[in-house]
Design a protein around this motif. Structure first.
Motif, PDB file in Angstrom:
ATOM      1  N   GLY A  79       0.809  -1.215   0.000  1.00 29.88           N
ATOM      2  CA  GLY A  79       0.000   0.000   0.000  1.00 29.88           C
ATOM      3  C   GLY A  79       0.840   1.262   0.000  1.00 29.88           C
ATOM      4  O   GLY A  79       2.073   1.215  -0.034  1.00 29.88           O
ATOM      5  N   THR A  80       0.155   2.391   0.053  1.00 32.10           N
ATOM      6  CA  THR A  80       0.798   3.705   0.016  1.00 32.10           C
ATOM      7  C   THR A  80       0.727   4.343   1.395  1.00 32.10           C
ATOM      8  O   THR A  80      -0.346   4.389   2.018  1.00 32.10           O
ATOM      9  CB  THR A  80       0.092   4.619  -1.010  1.00 32.10           C
ATOM     10  N   THR A  81       1.849   4.840   1.876  1.00 33.86           N
ATOM     11  CA  THR A  81       1.921   5.422   3.220  1.00 33.86           C
ATOM     12  C   THR A  81       1.074   6.685   3.321  1.00 33.86           C
ATOM     13  O   THR A  81       1.228   7.598   2.507  1.00 33.86           O
ATOM     14  CB  THR A  81       3.382   5.756   3.576  1.00 33.86           C
ATOM     15  N   PRO A  82       0.176   6.767   4.311  1.00 36.46           N
ATOM     16  CA  PRO A  82      -0.660   7.960   4.470  1.00 36.46           C
ATOM     17  C   PRO A  82       0.159   9.180   4.902  1.00 36.46           C
ATOM     18  O   PRO A  82       1.251   9.049   5.462  1.00 36.46           O
ATOM     19  CB  PRO A  82      -1.637   7.566   5.586  1.00 36.46           C
ATOM     20  N   LYS A  83      -0.432  10.356   4.667  1.00 33.82           N
ATOM     21  CA  LYS A  83       0.233  11.607   5.039  1.00 33.82           C
ATOM     22  C   LYS A  83      -0.451  12.270   6.226  1.00 33.82           C
ATOM     23  O   LYS A  83      -0.348  13.470   6.421  1.00 33.82           O
ATOM     24  CB  LYS A  83       0.266  12.560   3.834  1.00 33.82           C
ATOM     25  N   SER A  84      -1.166  11.470   7.015  1.00 33.65           N
ATOM     26  CA  SER A  84      -1.758  12.006   8.249  1.00 33.65           C
ATOM     27  C   SER A  84      -1.717  10.939   9.340  1.00 33.65           C
ATOM     28  O   SER A  84      -1.792   9.738   9.052  1.00 33.65           O
ATOM     29  CB  SER A  84      -3.197  12.465   8.024  1.00 33.65           C
ATOM     30  N   ILE A  85      -1.586  11.392  10.570  1.00 35.45           N
ATOM     31  CA  ILE A  85      -1.590  10.494  11.722  1.00 35.45           C
ATOM     32  C   ILE A  85      -2.950   9.814  11.842  1.00 35.45           C
ATOM     33  O   ILE A  85      -3.050   8.627  12.185  1.00 35.45           O
ATOM     34  CB  ILE A  85      -1.249  11.278  13.016  1.00 35.45           C
ATOM     35  N   GLN A  86      -4.016  10.546  11.523  1.00 38.05           N
ATOM     36  CA  GLN A  86      -5.368   9.985  11.624  1.00 38.05           C
ATOM     37  C   GLN A  86      -5.539   8.781  10.690  1.00 38.05           C
ATOM     38  O   GLN A  86      -6.143   7.769  11.079  1.00 38.05           O
ATOM     39  CB  GLN A  86      -6.407  11.067  11.302  1.00 38.05           C
ATOM     40  N   ALA A  87      -5.015   8.886   9.468  1.00 37.09           N
ATOM     41  CA  ALA A  87      -5.120   7.772   8.517  1.00 37.09           C
ATOM     42  C   ALA A  87      -4.285   6.582   8.985  1.00 37.09           C
ATOM     43  O   ALA A  87      -4.684   5.423   8.819  1.00 37.09           O
ATOM     44  CB  ALA A  87      -4.684   8.217   7.123  1.00 37.09           C
ATOM     45  N   ALA A  92      -4.100   1.166  11.634  1.00 40.93           N
ATOM     46  CA  ALA A  92      -3.760   0.338  12.802  1.00 40.93           C
ATOM     47  C   ALA A  92      -4.997  -0.381  13.326  1.00 40.93           C
ATOM     48  O   ALA A  92      -4.945  -1.572  13.668  1.00 40.93           O
ATOM     49  CB  ALA A  92      -3.130   1.199  13.896  1.00 40.93           C
ATOM     50  N   VAL A  93      -6.122   0.329  13.368  1.00 45.80           N
ATOM     51  CA  VAL A  93      -7.378  -0.283  13.820  1.00 45.80           C
ATOM     52  C   VAL A  93      -7.795  -1.396  12.858  1.00 45.80           C
ATOM     53  O   VAL A  93      -8.225  -2.480  13.281  1.00 45.80           O
ATOM     54  CB  VAL A  93      -8.483   0.787  13.956  1.00 45.80           C
ATOM     55  N   THR A  94      -7.658  -1.138  11.554  1.00 44.43           N
ATOM     56  CA  THR A  94      -7.968  -2.161  10.538  1.00 44.43           C
ATOM     57  C   THR A  94      -7.126  -3.409  10.768  1.00 44.43           C
ATOM     58  O   THR A  94      -7.636  -4.538  10.731  1.00 44.43           O
ATOM     59  CB  THR A  94      -7.716  -1.607   9.122  1.00 44.43           C
ATOM     60  N   PHE A  95      -5.831  -3.207  11.032  1.00 45.22           N
ATOM     61  CA  PHE A  95      -4.915  -4.335  11.279  1.00 45.22           C
ATOM     62  C   PHE A  95      -5.327  -5.094  12.543  1.00 45.22           C
ATOM     63  O   PHE A  95      -5.426  -6.332  12.543  1.00 45.22           O
ATOM     64  CB  PHE A  95      -3.480  -3.818  11.413  1.00 45.22           C
ATOM     65  N   ILE A  96      -5.582  -4.378  13.629  1.00 46.03           N
ATOM     66  CA  ILE A  96      -5.942  -5.006  14.910  1.00 46.03           C
ATOM     67  C   ILE A  96      -7.218  -5.838  14.750  1.00 46.03           C
ATOM     68  O   ILE A  96      -7.301  -6.985  15.201  1.00 46.03           O
ATOM     69  CB  ILE A  96      -6.117  -3.928  16.006  1.00 46.03           C
ATOM     70  N   ARG A  97      -8.203  -5.264  14.078  1.00 43.63           N
ATOM     71  CA  ARG A  97      -9.473  -5.983  13.889  1.00 43.63           C
ATOM     72  C   ARG A  97      -9.297  -7.181  12.957  1.00 43.63           C
ATOM     73  O   ARG A  97      -9.988  -8.199  13.103  1.00 43.63           O
ATOM     74  CB  ARG A  97     -10.518  -5.012  13.327  1.00 43.63           C
ATOM     75  N   GLN A 117      -2.792   7.994  20.472  1.00 49.31           N
ATOM     76  CA  GLN A 117      -3.713   9.011  20.983  1.00 49.31           C
ATOM     77  C   GLN A 117      -4.982   9.092  20.136  1.00 49.31           C
ATOM     78  O   GLN A 117      -6.090   9.279  20.656  1.00 49.31           O
ATOM     79  CB  GLN A 117      -3.033  10.377  21.013  1.00 49.31           C
ATOM     80  N   VAL A 118      -4.821   8.973  18.815  1.00 49.66           N
ATOM     81  CA  VAL A 118      -5.989   9.023  17.925  1.00 49.66           C
ATOM     82  C   VAL A 118      -6.855   7.778  18.126  1.00 49.66           C
ATOM     83  O   VAL A 118      -8.084   7.865  18.219  1.00 49.66           O
ATOM     84  CB  VAL A 118      -5.563   9.161  16.445  1.00 49.66           C
ATOM     85  N   ILE A 119      -6.211   6.614  18.223  1.00 54.50           N
ATOM     86  CA  ILE A 119      -6.978   5.368  18.376  1.00 54.50           C
ATOM     87  C   ILE A 119      -7.821   5.397  19.647  1.00 54.50           C
ATOM     88  O   ILE A 119      -9.004   5.047  19.626  1.00 54.50           O
ATOM     89  CB  ILE A 119      -6.038   4.137  18.387  1.00 54.50           C
ATOM     90  N   ARG A 121      -9.027   7.845  21.216  1.00 58.55           N
ATOM     91  CA  ARG A 121     -10.123   8.810  21.129  1.00 58.55           C
ATOM     92  C   ARG A 121     -11.208   8.358  20.153  1.00 58.55           C
ATOM     93  O   ARG A 121     -12.387   8.603  20.386  1.00 58.55           O
ATOM     94  CB  ARG A 121      -9.589  10.188  20.701  1.00 58.55           C
ATOM     95  N   THR A 122     -10.803   7.706  19.060  1.00 53.79           N
ATOM     96  CA  THR A 122     -11.791   7.320  18.038  1.00 53.79           C
ATOM     97  C   THR A 122     -12.382   5.938  18.275  1.00 53.79           C
ATOM     98  O   THR A 122     -13.504   5.665  17.845  1.00 53.79           O
ATOM     99  CB  THR A 122     -11.162   7.362  16.634  1.00 53.79           C
ATOM    100  N   GLU A 123     -11.618   5.043  18.939  1.00 48.00           N
ATOM    101  CA  GLU A 123     -12.079   3.669  19.180  1.00 48.00           C
ATOM    102  C   GLU A 123     -11.826   3.298  20.650  1.00 48.00           C
ATOM    103  O   GLU A 123     -11.092   2.351  20.945  1.00 48.00           O
ATOM    104  CB  GLU A 123     -11.320   2.683  18.274  1.00 48.00           C
ATOM    105  N   PRO A 124     -12.415   4.042  21.585  1.00 51.27           N
ATOM    106  CA  PRO A 124     -12.078   3.829  23.000  1.00 51.27           C
ATOM    107  C   PRO A 124     -12.364   2.424  23.502  1.00 51.27           C
ATOM    108  O   PRO A 124     -11.654   1.914  24.381  1.00 51.27           O
ATOM    109  CB  PRO A 124     -12.925   4.880  23.730  1.00 51.27           C
ATOM    110  N   GLU A 125     -13.386   1.780  22.925  1.00 57.19           N
ATOM    111  CA  GLU A 125     -13.748   0.428  23.405  1.00 57.19           C
ATOM    112  C   GLU A 125     -12.701  -0.609  23.034  1.00 57.19           C
ATOM    113  O   GLU A 125     -12.661  -1.699  23.609  1.00 57.19           O
ATOM    114  CB  GLU A 125     -15.128   0.023  22.836  1.00 57.19           C
ATOM    115  N   LEU A 126     -11.820  -0.265  22.098  1.00 52.71           N
ATOM    116  CA  LEU A 126     -10.788  -1.201  21.644  1.00 52.71           C
ATOM    117  C   LEU A 126      -9.580  -1.220  22.581  1.00 52.71           C
ATOM    118  O   LEU A 126      -8.802  -2.175  22.594  1.00 52.71           O
ATOM    119  CB  LEU A 126     -10.347  -0.806  20.228  1.00 52.71           C
TER     120      LEU A 126
END
Length: 284
Positions: A79-87, A92-97, A117-119, A121-126
């Motif tokens: 794949g192509t490396t994203p240019k944002s921490i959010q992406a 990372a969430v996709t990989f974990i799941r 920090q983003v994970i 906040r966006t996926e606290p239950e994980l």
């Protein structure tokens, strides 16, 4: 290697596997016990699987299942490396799941601590608990200067025939110059099935992501309702140590540890102390 239960106990021996999700083949390694909440390692700028200190990985894996992976477009991941921490956090969430995990602890170093920090906040239950080291919040002091410092120290390293990490991660006192050399030697302990180095295009994309993070408005970290261990050296040139104190103040349930006469790679300089602290924190 314990062949009777097929439990890998050393990062040096952990096979590189892949899992496909979201159009990406993620390369990863895992070791340690098969049960319990796994600790997912989120890595730093320019890092591939072979850039984790085996003393830290093995130390945590003595009691916990540990999983390290290459971000999208980095090392052996496609794949192509994203240019944002959010992406990167979404990847990372996709990989974990994709591994079928529903609850993890996160250990994020530097850029990985931003992703963590983003994970949370966006996926606290994980997320159960976080360990973040050598990192800072969005809009944190000096983070926008990481590109300049990285480029400067890369040139210094080329001119002196050294690894940039010697300058970026460690202070310049004799003891810690030696510690830097010992750390770099540990990274070479794995002799077989080594990862690919990061491509220049991916490295540039990561620098852009960190620069953007440094220019962002600060997030409301009071919403993070998970225990966090925040660590750093007291002389971090890459992500100034003031950011570590800032994170600790703004996170409701945080514990901070600062290592003396230590740089960005303080958790590698003081790897034995850090592992003890991390294990105690995870067991709490």
């Amino acid at each position: 290697m314990n062949s009777s239960q097929d439990v890998v106990t050393s990062y040096r021996d952990a096979p590189t596997r892949t899992v496909s999700a979201g159009g990406v083949d993620f390369a990863y390694r895992e070791l340690g016990p098969k049960t319990g909440v796994p600790v997912v390692f989120l890595t730093h700028l320019a890092a591939v699987l072979d850039d984790w200190d085996p003393r830290v990985v093995d130390g945590i894996a003595a009691r916990h299942r540990v999983i390290a992976f290459d971000n999208r477009g980095v090392g052996a991941s496609t794949g192509t490396t994203p240019k944002s921490i959010q992406a990167m956090a979404a990847d990372a969430v996709t990989f974990i799941r994709a591994l079928g995990l529903t609850e993890v602890d996160l250990l994020g170093f530097s850029m990985g601590g931003m992703i963590a920090q983003v994970i949370v906040r966006t996926e606290p239950e994980l997320v159960r608990k976080l360990i973040i080291a050598g990192t800072g919040p969005a809009g944190g002091e000096g983070i926008k200067d990481v590109t300049r410092i990285s480029n400067l120290d890369t040139v210094r390293a080329l001119l002196t025939l050294q690894d940039p990490k010697q300058f970026l991660f460690f202070t310049r006192t004799p003891n810690w110059k030696r510690a830097g050399r010992e750390f770099l030697a540990r990274l070479k302990e794995r002799k077989h099935d080594r990862d690919k180095s990061i491509a220049l295009r991916a490295y540039v994309a990561q620098l852009k992501a960190i620069h953007r993070w440094g220019l962002e408005k600060p997030a409301d970290l009071s919403l993070v309702r998970r225990p966090v261990l925040v660590a750093n050296g007291d002389h971090d040139r890459m992500v100034p140590t003031s950011n570590t104190h800032d994170l600790a103040r703004r996170l409701p349930d945080s514990e901070v540890v600062i290592y003396p006469d230590a740089g960005h790679g303080g958790i590698f300089q003081f790897h034995a102390e850090f592992v003890d602290k991390a294990l105690a924190f995870l067991a709490r």
